[in-house]
Design a protein around this motif. Structure first.
Motif, PDB file in Angstrom:
ATOM      1  N   ALA A 147       2.359 -20.892  43.059  1.00  0.00           N
ATOM      2  CA  ALA A 147       1.933 -21.874  42.062  1.00  0.00           C
ATOM      3  C   ALA A 147       1.119 -23.015  42.665  1.00  0.00           C
ATOM      4  CB  ALA A 147       3.156 -22.449  41.338  1.00  0.00           C
ATOM      5  N   THR A 148       0.998 -23.067  43.986  1.00  0.00           N
ATOM      6  CA  THR A 148       0.190 -24.110  44.634  1.00  0.00           C
ATOM      7  C   THR A 148      -1.280 -23.786  44.447  1.00  0.00           C
ATOM      8  OG1 THR A 148       1.905 -24.476  46.294  1.00  0.00           O
ATOM      9  CG2 THR A 148      -0.290 -25.307  46.790  1.00  0.00           C
ATOM     10  N   THR A 149      -1.998 -24.668  43.759  1.00  0.00           N
ATOM     11  CA  THR A 149      -3.415 -24.433  43.505  1.00  0.00           C
ATOM     12  C   THR A 149      -4.266 -25.137  44.552  1.00  0.00           C
ATOM     13  OG1 THR A 149      -3.498 -26.309  41.986  1.00  0.00           O
ATOM     14  CG2 THR A 149      -3.054 -24.139  41.035  1.00  0.00           C
ATOM     15  N   GLY A 150      -5.552 -24.803  44.552  1.00  0.00           N
ATOM     16  CA  GLY A 150      -6.443 -25.325  45.576  1.00  0.00           C
ATOM     17  C   GLY A 150      -6.461 -24.378  46.769  1.00  0.00           C
ATOM     18  N   PHE A 151      -6.994 -24.856  47.893  1.00  0.00           N
ATOM     19  CA  PHE A 151      -7.096 -24.005  49.076  1.00  0.00           C
ATOM     20  C   PHE A 151      -5.736 -23.872  49.762  1.00  0.00           C
ATOM     21  CE2 PHE A 151     -11.640 -24.549  48.691  1.00  0.00           C
ATOM     22  CZ  PHE A 151     -12.128 -23.339  49.174  1.00  0.00           C
ATOM     23  N   LEU A 152      -5.315 -22.628  49.959  1.00  0.00           N
ATOM     24  CA  LEU A 152      -4.141 -22.335  50.767  1.00  0.00           C
ATOM     25  C   LEU A 152      -4.613 -22.037  52.185  1.00  0.00           C
ATOM     26  CD1 LEU A 152      -2.158 -19.941  48.380  1.00  0.00           C
ATOM     27  CD2 LEU A 152      -2.040 -22.433  48.533  1.00  0.00           C
TER      28      LEU A 152
ATOM     29  N   SER B  26     -17.846 -19.259  49.483  1.00  0.00           N
ATOM     30  CA  SER B  26     -17.084 -20.389  50.012  1.00  0.00           C
ATOM     31  C   SER B  26     -15.668 -20.476  49.459  1.00  0.00           C
ATOM     32  CB  SER B  26     -17.825 -21.701  49.732  1.00  0.00           C
ATOM     33  OG  SER B  26     -18.028 -21.875  48.341  1.00  0.00           O
ATOM     34  N   ASP B  27     -15.285 -19.575  48.542  1.00  0.00           N
ATOM     35  CA  ASP B  27     -13.907 -19.550  48.053  1.00  0.00           C
ATOM     36  C   ASP B  27     -12.939 -19.064  49.122  1.00  0.00           C
ATOM     37  OD1 ASP B  27     -14.160 -20.583  45.504  1.00  0.00           O
ATOM     38  OD2 ASP B  27     -14.626 -18.650  44.597  1.00  0.00           O
ATOM     39  N   VAL B  28     -13.458 -18.340  50.105  1.00  0.00           N
ATOM     40  CA  VAL B  28     -12.628 -17.837  51.207  1.00  0.00           C
ATOM     41  C   VAL B  28     -13.343 -18.180  52.510  1.00  0.00           C
ATOM     42  CG1 VAL B  28     -11.458 -15.850  52.212  1.00  0.00           C
ATOM     43  CG2 VAL B  28     -11.853 -15.943  49.740  1.00  0.00           C
TER      44      VAL B  28
END
Length: 247
Positions: free
Chosen positions: A140-145, A193-195
């Protein structure tokens, strides 16, 4: 016999000192690579080559595994640390945390990216060794992991400098017959840039420019001082040598 003029020799010595100092500084770098390609396979073995969305876990009637490809073709050197950063727009799980693995991919990259049907590639998104030591994350943690990659990955990446590499991401704590539990929902048509792969170490670029963005530190003022001192010492040594010859 060719005679080298003193000033010409001095300029060559100065250039050598300057180049050595700058290269020694530039080699210590942090390099951020955006993904070359990314996607997912479901447990029935389906992947469409043009689909760059990524999803990992149990969603609906299928279980999904993601893959991420990075371009290391222009790199050489050695690594001291590395992180994988993945944008997580949305995730869901009945558990507070899930266990995941990040590993290499057991098929060739052209085969991986071609897509198609059949479970052989899906099964290959479970290669070994595991490239992360700490596997617990909250979907459930959003943003960059951020996932810190271990020494097994550093060795893998160094061995594959000059090539493309592919990493797999899968959830290993899925409960049988559970409701949806997954990472990376709603990625849609994701962008490079998402990964990201963040590399630290003595990294050299064989070609110019680097394949993606490189954060190479600018030489410190002390470096320029070392250059100047080196040139001065070279000049003094050259002057003494010339004086000795005249004597």
């Amino acid at each position: 016999m060719t005679t080298i003029r003193p000033l010409h020799l001095l300029s060559r010595v100065a250039a050598t000192f300057a180049l050595s100092a700058v290269l020694a500084t530039a080699a210590q770098a942090q390099l951020t690579l955006n993904s070359y390609d990314r996607g997912h396979y479901d447990s029935s073995g389906n992947h469409t080559a043009s689909n760059t969305s990524y999803l990992a876990g149990d969603f609906g009637t299928e279980i999904y595994r993601s893959f991420f490809v990075f371009n290391l073709t222009d790199l050489a050197g050695s690594l001291t640390s590395a992180k994988l950063r993945i944008n997580n727009p949305f995730g869901s799980s009945p558990d507070a945390n899930e266990s995941v693995t990040i590993a290499s991919v057991g098929v060739s990259i052209p085969t991986l990216l071609a897509g198609g049907t059949g479970t052989s590639i899906y099964n290959a998104l479970d290669d070994s060794p595991n490239f992360i030591s700490s596997t617990q994350r909250n979907p459930a943690t959003t943003g960059f992991l951020e996932f810190t990659l271990n020494n097994s990955f550093l060795n893998y990446a160094e061995t594959n400098f000059g090539n493309l590499i592919a990493l797999s991401f899968r959830v290993t704590s899925i409960q049988p017959n559970s409701p949806d539990e997954f990472f990376f929902g709603n990625t849609g048509n994701s962008v490079a840039s998402d990964v990201q792969l963040v590399l630290d170490g003595s990294i050299l670029a064989i070609g110019c420019p680097l394949p993606e963005e490189a954060n190479v530190p600018v030489p410190e003022p002390s470096t320029y001082g070392l250059i100047g001192a080196g040139v001065l010492l070279a000049g003094v040594a050259l002057r003494r040598r010339l004086a000795a010859r005249k004597a």
